[in-house]
Design an enzyme around this catalytic site. Structure first.
Site, PDB file in Angstrom:
ATOM      1  CG  ASP A  31      69.423 125.388  60.051  1.00 31.02           C
ATOM      2  OD1 ASP A  31      69.359 125.635  61.264  1.00 31.02           O
ATOM      3  OD2 ASP A  31      68.678 124.572  59.482  1.00 31.02           O
ATOM      4  CD  GLU A  33      71.815 134.668  60.541  1.00 27.78           C
ATOM      5  OE1 GLU A  33      71.873 135.909  60.447  1.00 27.78           O
ATOM      6  OE2 GLU A  33      70.943 134.078  61.217  1.00 27.78           O
ATOM      7  CG  ASP A  35      75.626 125.273  58.843  1.00 30.74           C
ATOM      8  OD1 ASP A  35      75.683 124.729  59.957  1.00 30.74           O
ATOM      9  OD2 ASP A  35      74.828 124.938  57.947  1.00 30.74           O
ATOM     10  CB  SER A  80      71.516  93.260  83.312  1.00 28.37           C
ATOM     11  OG  SER A  80      71.738  92.154  84.168  1.00 28.37           O
ATOM     12  CG  LEU A  81      67.187  97.113  85.056  1.00 23.02           C
ATOM     13  CD1 LEU A  81      66.115  98.063  84.526  1.00 23.02           C
ATOM     14  CD2 LEU A  81      67.437  97.367  86.523  1.00 23.02           C
ATOM     15  CD  GLU A 111      63.201 106.369  84.454  1.00 19.01           C
ATOM     16  OE1 GLU A 111      63.883 107.369  84.209  1.00 19.01           O
ATOM     17  OE2 GLU A 111      63.650 105.351  85.029  1.00 19.01           O
ATOM     18  CE  LYS A 113      65.044  97.263  78.910  1.00 18.75           C
ATOM     19  NZ  LYS A 113      65.572  97.098  77.547  1.00 18.75           N
ATOM     20  CG  ASP A 115      65.344  98.126  71.323  1.00 20.91           C
ATOM     21  OD1 ASP A 115      66.258  97.685  72.050  1.00 20.91           O
ATOM     22  OD2 ASP A 115      64.870  97.495  70.369  1.00 20.91           O
ATOM     23  CE1 TYR A 231      69.868 104.364  83.030  1.00 24.56           C
ATOM     24  CE2 TYR A 231      69.574 104.765  80.679  1.00 24.56           C
ATOM     25  CZ  TYR A 231      70.178 104.075  81.712  1.00 24.56           C
ATOM     26  OH  TYR A 231      71.098 103.094  81.441  1.00 24.56           O
ATOM     27  CE  LYS A 294      65.445 103.295  86.374  1.00 25.46           C
ATOM     28  NZ  LYS A 294      66.190 104.452  85.844  1.00 25.46           N
ATOM     29  CE  LYS A 318      62.935  93.894  76.714  1.00 21.32           C
ATOM     30  NZ  LYS A 318      64.064  92.941  76.685  1.00 21.32           N
ATOM     31  CB  CYS A 416      64.895  88.846  35.598  1.00 21.05           C
ATOM     32  SG  CYS A 416      64.181  90.494  35.863  1.00 21.05           S
ATOM     33  CB  CYS A 419      63.924  91.194  31.403  1.00 14.39           C
ATOM     34  SG  CYS A 419      65.393  90.806  32.390  1.00 14.39           S
ATOM     35  CB  CYS A 434      67.992  90.974  36.772  1.00 16.16           C
ATOM     36  SG  CYS A 434      67.774  91.134  34.983  1.00 16.16           S
ATOM     37  CB  CYS A 440      66.049  94.524  33.316  1.00 13.62           C
ATOM     38  SG  CYS A 440      64.904  93.921  34.577  1.00 13.62           S
TER      39      CYS A 440
END
Length: 694
Positions: A31, A33, A35, A80-81, A111, A113, A115, A231, A294, A318, A416, A419, A434, A440
Site C-alpha cells: 500500500d 509503494e 500511495d 422498475s420491476l 440474482e 437483489k 439494496d 448486472y 429474469k 422481495k 440524567c 448524575c 446531560c 457526570c
C-alpha cells in the site's frame, strides 16, 4: 523522461495494480509503494493538467466539488420491476411466461437483489464517460465524478479479455447498469465515527449510499468506500444472445459481477434459490432485500415485451423484513461521552437474521412516544437494513391488564440517569443531553475511552474494563491523569468485568507484565501528533478529519484556544456548529485545566510542520485563496509560500478575502463570486511580485 511520458507510465502501471487487486485479489506492491506512486502522479497532473487522462487513477481519490448535478435523459429508460412477496404469485408469473412463449423451453437467471441505488454507466471507446442515477427512470442526475471514486469499477477497458468477442464490442458506445451500495463494514465504521463526535447515526446502508452518491465533494465520497455490482450490458448492437453470456463476459472484462447468480430451468428451482439465500444473504458484505428473476434468452425477452412500467420477462421477489416478537424486559438509558442520552430496549433474547438479539435501539424520546411501549409488552423487532435491531411496534395479540400496562408505560426521563442533572434539548435536535460535562461519570469514562482509542492516542494496552477499574478506584479522574500513573498505583488490582453487550464475565488482573504494558503504552502515546491529541480531547462535533484541519490551520493549541468564530469558519469544512462547539469547549474552566494537564504531561501541542522557514512579512495580515493550477508552484508549495510570508489561506470567497490567485483552469464559480464581491484577482506573476516587494 518528459512529464507526459511519466504520467502515461504511472497511469498504466497504477491501473494495472488496481486491476490485479480488485479483480484478481492479488497485491503486487505494498500500500505504501502504491500511495507513493499515486502521489507522484497527482503532482505531475497538477503541473500538467492537460495531460491528465480520463482513466487516471487519481479520479479514485476525488477532489472535485460539484455545486449541482445536471439532469441527464437516459438513452435506455431505467424501468422498475414488478415486485412480489409471494411464492404463489411467482408461480402465477411463471404461468404467464409459459403462455407468452407458446410452450417454448426457457431458462431463468436468478440474482441477489442488492439494496442500494441503481446506476447507469456509459463507456465510449473503452473509457467511462458518464455515471447517472436512476432518477425517475427517464432521466437522472449526472454524478460522474462520484462514480469514478468506486475502485472496483474500470475507468478504462484496456484490452479485450473475451476471446469469443470482437474488439469492437468494448470500443463501441455501450451502457452498463449496476447497483451502487455502501458495504456493511463501511456503514458500521461511519456510524462509529458519528457516535465519536456526538452526531446522529445513519439509519441504514441504502440511505447512506444514496446520500453519499449525491454529495458535492467527491473527496468525501471517495473516503466512504462505495462499491457497485454490475448486472446488465446495453448497446444498440447487442453482442450477446443470453443474459448468462453477458454476465460471464462482463466478469472476464474486469467488471464486478456478483458470483451469487444462478441459471435454473423451472420456477421450483427459482423458489429453491430464494430459500437458499433467505438466511445466507446476511453473510454477504452488503445489505440485500430480495431476488431478481429474469428470462435468460434475449430473443424470448423480445417476444414477451414490456408493460408501460416494467418488463414482462423479469420480476423481483422481495424478502419480508424478518420480524419477531419478544418481551420488553426493560429500557435503559446510555449516557454518551458528549452527554447524549440514548434509550436502549432490553429484550428477551430472540434469533433474528442469523444473530441473537438482546437489545435494540429506541433512538430518542420522540420514538418512545410514537411507539407507546410499556415494560412487559410483547414487541416486534426487526433489523433496519438487515443490520441494526429496532422495535417497530407492540404485538396487540399479547393481552395485558390495562392498569398494569399503564403503570409500566415507558416515559423518557427528565434527569440524567447517571448524575440526576436536568436534561436539555437543543432546538432542532432530536436527542436530550446531560449538561453536567464535568461531573457526570459516564461522560468522563466515555471521554477517557475516546482518548485512548486507536484513532486518537492509541493506548492499546488499556481498554473499557481497565478504564472502569481505574475510575472506580479513584486512581484517575480524567484522561490526563493517565500520565501520572505509577506502577505501585495499580499493581495487584483485580476485578471481574461484565461486558455490557454479551453479558459475559471476565477477570481483569493488573499483574506486573500488564502494568508495564500499560505504562509503556501511555509513554509511547506522547509521540502522537497534535491532530491526534486534538481529536482525543473529545470536542463535540470535532471528528478525526476536522481535528486534522484545525491542527493544520492553527498550528498550535494556543492559537486554537484564542480563535474566534470568524477565524474558525475560515478553516476548510468547518461550519458554525463546529466553530461554536470549539469556542464553548475552551471557555469551560474544567477543559482549560484538562488541556493544561495534557501539555504539562509532554503531549504535542504544535503541528509537525509548525516550523516554517520565515521568508518575510510582505503578506502579513492578508488573506488568500487560489483556483486553478500554476507553473511555478504545486498547491502545497503555494500554501506554504503564503504562510512563510505572513499570509493566511482561507477556504472560500467572501468579502473578507483580500486576494484570489487565478491560475490555468480556474473555477468559474469562484471567479464569478469574486467579481461580484469586488475581491481583487491576481495572476501567479502578480502573487510573486507581492512576495518580492520591499
Amino acid at each position: 523522461m518528459a512529464a507526459i511520458d511519466r504520467i502515461n507510465e504511472l497511469t498504466d502501471l497504477l491501473n494495472h495494480y488496481n486491476d490485479r487487486y480488485y479483480q484478481d485479489a492479488v497485491s503486487e506492491i505494498s500500500d505504501q509503494e502504491f500511495d507513493l506512486l499515486l502521489k507522484e502522479l497527482e503532482k505531475l497532473e497538477e503541473a500538467n493538467p492537460e495531460s491528465k487522462r480520463a482513466d487516471s487513477p487519481t479520479h479514485r481519490v476525488g477532489g472535485t466539488v460539484t455545486k449541482s448535478f445536471e439532469a441527464v435523459k437516459h438513452k435506455y429508460p431505467m424501468l422498475s420491476l414488478s415486485n412480489t412477496y409471494s411464492e404463489d404469485e411467482l408461480r402465477e408469473w411463471d404461468d404467464r411466461i409459459k403462455k407468452g412463449l407458446n410452450g417454448e423451453e426457457y431458462e431463468y437467471i436468478c440474482e441477489i437483489k442488492f439494496d442500494g441505488i441503481s446506476l447507469s454507466l456509459t463507456y465510449e471507446n473503452g473509457i467511462l464517460t458518464r455515471g447517472v442515477t436512476r432518477g425517475d427512470g427517464s432521466q437522472g442526475d449526472d454524478i460522474t465524478t462520484n462514480i469514478k471514486t468506486i475502485r472496483s469499477l474500470p475507468l478504462k477497458i484496456s484490452k479485450n479479455k473475451n476471446t469469443d468477442l470482437s474488439d469492437e464490442v468494448w470500443k463501441s458506445t455501450f451502457e452498463i447498469r449496476g447497483e451502487g451500495f455502501m458495504p456493511t463494514e463501511v456503514f458500521e465504521r461511519i456510524n462509529q465515527e458519528k457516535e465519536d463526535i456526538g452526531e446522529a447515526t445513519l439509519a441504514n446502508p441504502r440511505n447512506a449510499a444514496a446520500g453519499t452518491f449525491k454529495m458535492q465533494d467527491s473527496a468525501v465520497v471517495a473516503s466512504r468506500g462505495l462499491d457497485c455490482f454490475i448486472y446488465q450490458f446495453m448497446s444498440d448492437n447487442e453482442p450477446f444472445k443470453t443474459h448468462e453470456e453477458s454476465l460471464i463476459a462482463l466478469k472476464k472484462q474486469g467488471f464486478k459481477v456478483s458470483d451469487s447468480w444462478q441459471k435454473v430451468k423451472t420456477i421450483e428451482e427459482v423458489i429453491a434459490y430464494i430459500n437458499h439465500w433467505s438466511e445466507k444473504r446476511h453473510s454477504l458484505s452488503c445489505a440485500t432485500d430480495g431476488i431478481v428473476i429474469k428470462i435468460n434468452s434475449y430473443a424470448q425477452r423480445e417476444d414477451l415485451g414490456f408493460t408501460s412500467k416494467s418488463p414482462r420477462w423479469a420480476i423481483a421477489y422481495k424478502y419480508k423484513a424478518e420480524s419477531k416478537s419478544t418481551i420488553l424486559k426493560n429500557v435503559t438509558y446510555q449516557v454518551g461521552r458528549t452527554g447524549a442520552i440514548t434509550p436502549v430496549a432490553e429484550l428477551e433474547p430472540v434469533e433474528l437474521s442469523m444473530t441473537t438479539v438482546r437489545r435494540a435501539t429506541l433512538h430518542n424520546a420522540d420514538e418512545i412516544e410514537r411507539l407507546g411501549i410499556a415494560i412487559g409488552d410483547k414487541v416486534f423487532v426487526e433489523k433496519a437494513g438487515e443490520i441494526i435491531p429496532k422495535i417497530t411496534g407492540v404485538d396487540a395479540s399479547f393481552i395485558r391488564n390495562a392498569d398494569d400496562r399503564e403503570a409500566n408505560k415507558v416515559i423518557f426521563p427528565t434527569a440524567c440517569p447517571a448524575c440526576a442533572t436536568t436534561l436539555v434539548r437543543a432546538e432542532g435536535e432530536a436527542a436530550y443531553y446531560c449538561p453536567n460535562e464535568a461531573l457526570c461519570p459516564p461522560q468522563i469514562k466515555g471521554r477517557v475511552e475516546h482518548f485512548i482509542q486507536r484513532k486518537a492516542m492509541n493506548i492499546d494496552s488499556l481498554g473499557e474494563g481497565k478504564i472502569e477499574i481505574l475510575m472506580n478506584n479513584d486512581i484517575i479522574k480524567d484522561a490526563a491523569d493517565l500520565y501520572k500513573l505509577r506502577s505501585e498505583d495499580i499493581l495487584g488490582i483485580e476485578k471481574t468485568h461484565v461486558d455490557e453487550v454479551t453479558g459475559k464475565e471476565r477477570k481483569i488482573s493488573f499483574k506486573e507484565k500488564t502494568v508495564q504494558n500499560i505504562l509503556d503504552g501511555i509513554e509511547k502515546s506522547k509521540e502522537q501528533p497534535f491532530s491526534k491529541v486534538l481529536f482525543g480531547m473529545g470536542i463535540r462535533f470535532v471528528g478525526e478529519t476536522t481535528a486534522q484541519k484545525l491542527a493544520s490551520y492553527f498550528k498550535t493549541m494556543e492559537n486554537l484556544k484564542k480563535a474566534t468564530v470568524e477565524e474558525l469558519l475560515q478553516v476548510p469544512d468547518v461550519g458554525e456548529k463546529v466553530a461554536i462547539s470549539v469556542i464553548s469547549y475552551f471557555k469551560e474552566p474544567v477543559n482549560q485545566i484538562f488541556v493544561e494537564k495534557l501539555e504539562n504531561s509532554g503531549l504535542k501541542m504544535e503541528a509537525e510542520n509548525i516550523v516554517l522557514e520565515l521568508e518575510g512579512n510582505s503578506l502579513d495580515g492578508k488573506t488568500f485563496l487560489y483556483t486553478g493550477t500554476f507553473e511555478g508552484y504545486s498547491r502545497e508549495e503555494l500554501e506554504q509560500k503564503i504562510e512563510a510570508n505572513g499570509g493566511k489561506l482561507v477556504s472560500g470567497v467572501s468579502k473578507k478575502l483580500d486576494f484570489l490567485i487565478v491560475g490555468e483552469g480556474a473555477g468559474p464559480s469562484k471567479l464569478k463570486k469574486a467579481e461580484t464581491l469586488g475581491v481583487k484577482m491576481i495572476s501567479e506573476e502578480e502573487f510573486t511580485g507581492l512576495i518580492n516587494q520591499i
